[in-house]
Design a protein around this motif. Structure first.
Motif, PDB file in Angstrom:
ATOM      1  N   GLY A   1       0.813  -1.210   0.000  1.00 55.53           N
ATOM      2  CA  GLY A   1       0.000   0.000   0.000  1.00 55.53           C
ATOM      3  C   GLY A   1       0.846   1.259   0.000  1.00 55.53           C
ATOM      4  O   GLY A   1       0.514   2.261  -0.654  1.00 55.53           O
ATOM      5  N   THR A   2       1.960   1.222   0.730  1.00 58.05           N
ATOM      6  CA  THR A   2       2.884   2.364   0.714  1.00 58.05           C
ATOM      7  C   THR A   2       3.474   2.555  -0.673  1.00 58.05           C
ATOM      8  O   THR A   2       3.572   3.686  -1.181  1.00 58.05           O
ATOM      9  N   TYR A   3       3.864   1.453  -1.307  1.00 60.51           N
ATOM     10  CA  TYR A   3       4.426   1.550  -2.658  1.00 60.51           C
ATOM     11  C   TYR A   3       3.407   2.104  -3.647  1.00 60.51           C
ATOM     12  O   TYR A   3       3.714   3.019  -4.430  1.00 60.51           O
ATOM     13  N   TYR A   4       2.194   1.563  -3.631  1.00 60.66           N
ATOM     14  CA  TYR A   4       1.168   2.059  -4.547  1.00 60.66           C
ATOM     15  C   TYR A   4       0.941   3.559  -4.354  1.00 60.66           C
ATOM     16  O   TYR A   4       0.819   4.319  -5.329  1.00 60.66           O
ATOM     17  N   SER A   5       0.853   3.994  -3.102  1.00 61.18           N
ATOM     18  CA  SER A   5       0.571   5.406  -2.814  1.00 61.18           C
ATOM     19  C   SER A   5       1.728   6.300  -3.239  1.00 61.18           C
ATOM     20  O   SER A   5       1.522   7.347  -3.867  1.00 61.18           O
ATOM     21  N   ALA A   6       2.958   5.886  -2.891  1.00 63.89           N
ATOM     22  CA  ALA A   6       4.130   6.684  -3.250  1.00 63.89           C
ATOM     23  C   ALA A   6       4.321   6.741  -4.760  1.00 63.89           C
ATOM     24  O   ALA A   6       4.674   7.788  -5.319  1.00 63.89           O
ATOM     25  N   ARG A   7       4.078   5.630  -5.438  1.00 70.53           N
ATOM     26  CA  ARG A   7       4.228   5.613  -6.895  1.00 70.53           C
ATOM     27  C   ARG A   7       3.219   6.549  -7.559  1.00 70.53           C
ATOM     28  O   ARG A   7       3.578   7.352  -8.446  1.00 70.53           O
ATOM     29  N   ALA A   8       1.965   6.488  -7.108  1.00 68.79           N
ATOM     30  CA  ALA A   8       0.931   7.339  -7.704  1.00 68.79           C
ATOM     31  C   ALA A   8       1.219   8.809  -7.450  1.00 68.79           C
ATOM     32  O   ALA A   8       1.136   9.650  -8.362  1.00 68.79           O
ATOM     33  N   ALA A   9       1.551   9.147  -6.210  1.00 65.08           N
ATOM     34  CA  ALA A   9       1.862  10.540  -5.885  1.00 65.08           C
ATOM     35  C   ALA A   9       3.140  10.992  -6.580  1.00 65.08           C
ATOM     36  O   ALA A   9       3.229  12.122  -7.081  1.00 65.08           O
ATOM     37  N   GLY A  10       4.140  10.103  -6.610  1.00 63.82           N
ATOM     38  CA  GLY A  10       5.405  10.459  -7.224  1.00 63.82           C
ATOM     39  C   GLY A  10       5.271  10.807  -8.695  1.00 63.82           C
ATOM     40  O   GLY A  10       5.919  11.738  -9.186  1.00 63.82           O
ATOM     41  N   ARG A  11       4.439  10.086  -9.406  1.00 71.33           N
ATOM     42  CA  ARG A  11       4.246  10.398 -10.825  1.00 71.33           C
ATOM     43  C   ARG A  11       3.770  11.832 -11.010  1.00 71.33           C
ATOM     44  O   ARG A  11       4.248  12.549 -11.898  1.00 71.33           O
ATOM     45  N   ARG A  12       2.816  12.241 -10.207  1.00 73.50           N
ATOM     46  CA  ARG A  12       2.312  13.608 -10.305  1.00 73.50           C
ATOM     47  C   ARG A  12       3.366  14.627  -9.877  1.00 73.50           C
ATOM     48  O   ARG A  12       3.553  15.658 -10.523  1.00 73.50           O
ATOM     49  N   MET A  13       4.048  14.337  -8.781  1.00 73.52           N
ATOM     50  CA  MET A  13       5.058  15.272  -8.283  1.00 73.52           C
ATOM     51  C   MET A  13       6.210  15.423  -9.265  1.00 73.52           C
ATOM     52  O   MET A  13       6.767  16.517  -9.424  1.00 73.52           O
ATOM     53  N   LEU A  14       6.574  14.349  -9.930  1.00 75.93           N
ATOM     54  CA  LEU A  14       7.639  14.437 -10.931  1.00 75.93           C
ATOM     55  C   LEU A  14       7.221  15.327 -12.097  1.00 75.93           C
ATOM     56  O   LEU A  14       8.047  16.054 -12.665  1.00 75.93           O
ATOM     57  N   GLU A  15       5.954  15.272 -12.457  1.00 79.70           N
ATOM     58  CA  GLU A  15       5.451  16.176 -13.502  1.00 79.70           C
ATOM     59  C   GLU A  15       5.562  17.626 -13.052  1.00 79.70           C
ATOM     60  O   GLU A  15       5.896  18.511 -13.849  1.00 79.70           O
ATOM     61  N   GLN A  16       5.272  17.870 -11.789  1.00 80.47           N
ATOM     62  CA  GLN A  16       5.343  19.229 -11.235  1.00 80.47           C
ATOM     63  C   GLN A  16       6.782  19.692 -11.043  1.00 80.47           C
ATOM     64  O   GLN A  16       7.070  20.890 -11.020  1.00 80.47           O
ATOM     65  N   GLY A  17       7.684  18.737 -10.797  1.00 75.85           N
ATOM     66  CA  GLY A  17       9.059  19.073 -10.462  1.00 75.85           C
ATOM     67  C   GLY A  17       9.257  19.372  -8.997  1.00 75.85           C
ATOM     68  O   GLY A  17      10.298  19.922  -8.609  1.00 75.85           O
TER      69      GLY A  17
END
Length: 247
Positions: A116-132
């Motif tokens: 669950g931590t991995y799924y959450s971090a991966r989903a959030a990380g994708r968006r944050m990487l787009e934002q920089g």
């Protein structure tokens, strides 16, 4: 505005319905963040949202494939961004001896706490990487690095959270996303009630130099620090809040 001010930031807190997740959500809100909150129990989320005055409620289990991606998509539709994630969702072990635990015991704990931590971090990380930009705070435990009876799945899952977080921190640091671990010791929560108030309490206190179990709000300020610009040069770290246990 101070370095710890989170005004204008959107924070998503999983496991926010009660215990340490709720305390962290309250601290982030007090620091100025807008909140999206997740828990398996919608009633707990509704109570928290009412107490805070406002929060975006996203009930469900982080262990379900696709749930975290749906949450992030929903957050971005409503707020346009995601700045902070705290993965506080977690469950306690069955508290059986290792040789007596079942496959289901192991799978349930690892699915929520680590997967669950991995799924959450991966989903959030994708968006944050787009934002920089972005700050991800995973929640581990003193037992990622210290042994105790009857918690094999729990300790393994939390050790995995810390290893996962270090990898993500190294991968994502060049693109503006920080990943850190918050590792609490024993706090007065529903998750730990059977230990801190039962026959194990004397043994627990013997391992804690401060000789006490903490209150959930004592963890909130540590989360605010890791989420904020004050921790701008902090990534891949574990901030331990355990009354001195691991020392």
């Amino acid at each position: 505005m101070t370095a710890f001010d989170l005004t204008g930031k959107l924070a998503w807190v999983t496991g926010a319905g009660k215990g340490l997740g709720r305390a962290i959500a309250e601290a982030l809100a007090e620091a100025g963040a807008s909140l999206a909150i997740t828990s398996r129990t919608g009633e707990d989320l509704d109570r928290l949202a009412a107490d805070l005055g406002t929060a975006h409620v996203l009930p469900g289990s982080v262990s379900e494939p696709g749930f975290a991606d749906d949450c992030v998509a929903d957050i971005v539709r409503h707020f346009g961004r995601l700045d902070i994630l705290v993965t506080a969702a977690g469950i306690s072990p069955s508290f059986r001896r290792s040789e007596d635990s079942t496959d289901e015991d192991w799978a349930q704990v690892v699915d929520v706490n680590l997967t669950g931590t991995y799924y959450s971090a991966r989903a959030a990380g994708r968006r944050m990487l787009e934002q920089g930009s972005g700050s991800i705070i995973t929640v581990s435990s003193v037992h990622a690095r210290t042994g105790f009876d009857r918690i094999a799945a729990y300790a393994a899952s939390k050790g995995g959270v810390e290893a996962l977080s270090r990898v993500l921190a190294v991968e994502w640091a060049p693109r503006g996303v920080r990943v850190n671990v918050l590792a609490p010791g024993y706090f007065h929560t529903d998750l730990s009630a059977g230990l801190v108030a039962g026959k194990w309490s004397e043994r627990l206190l013997a391992n804690i130099p401060q000789n006490r179990v903490a209150a959930p709000p004592e963890l909130g300020a540590a989360a605010v620090y890791l989420a904020s610009d004050a921790a701008g040069y902090t990534t891949g770290s574990t901030l331990t809040v355990d009354g001195g246990w691991t020392a």
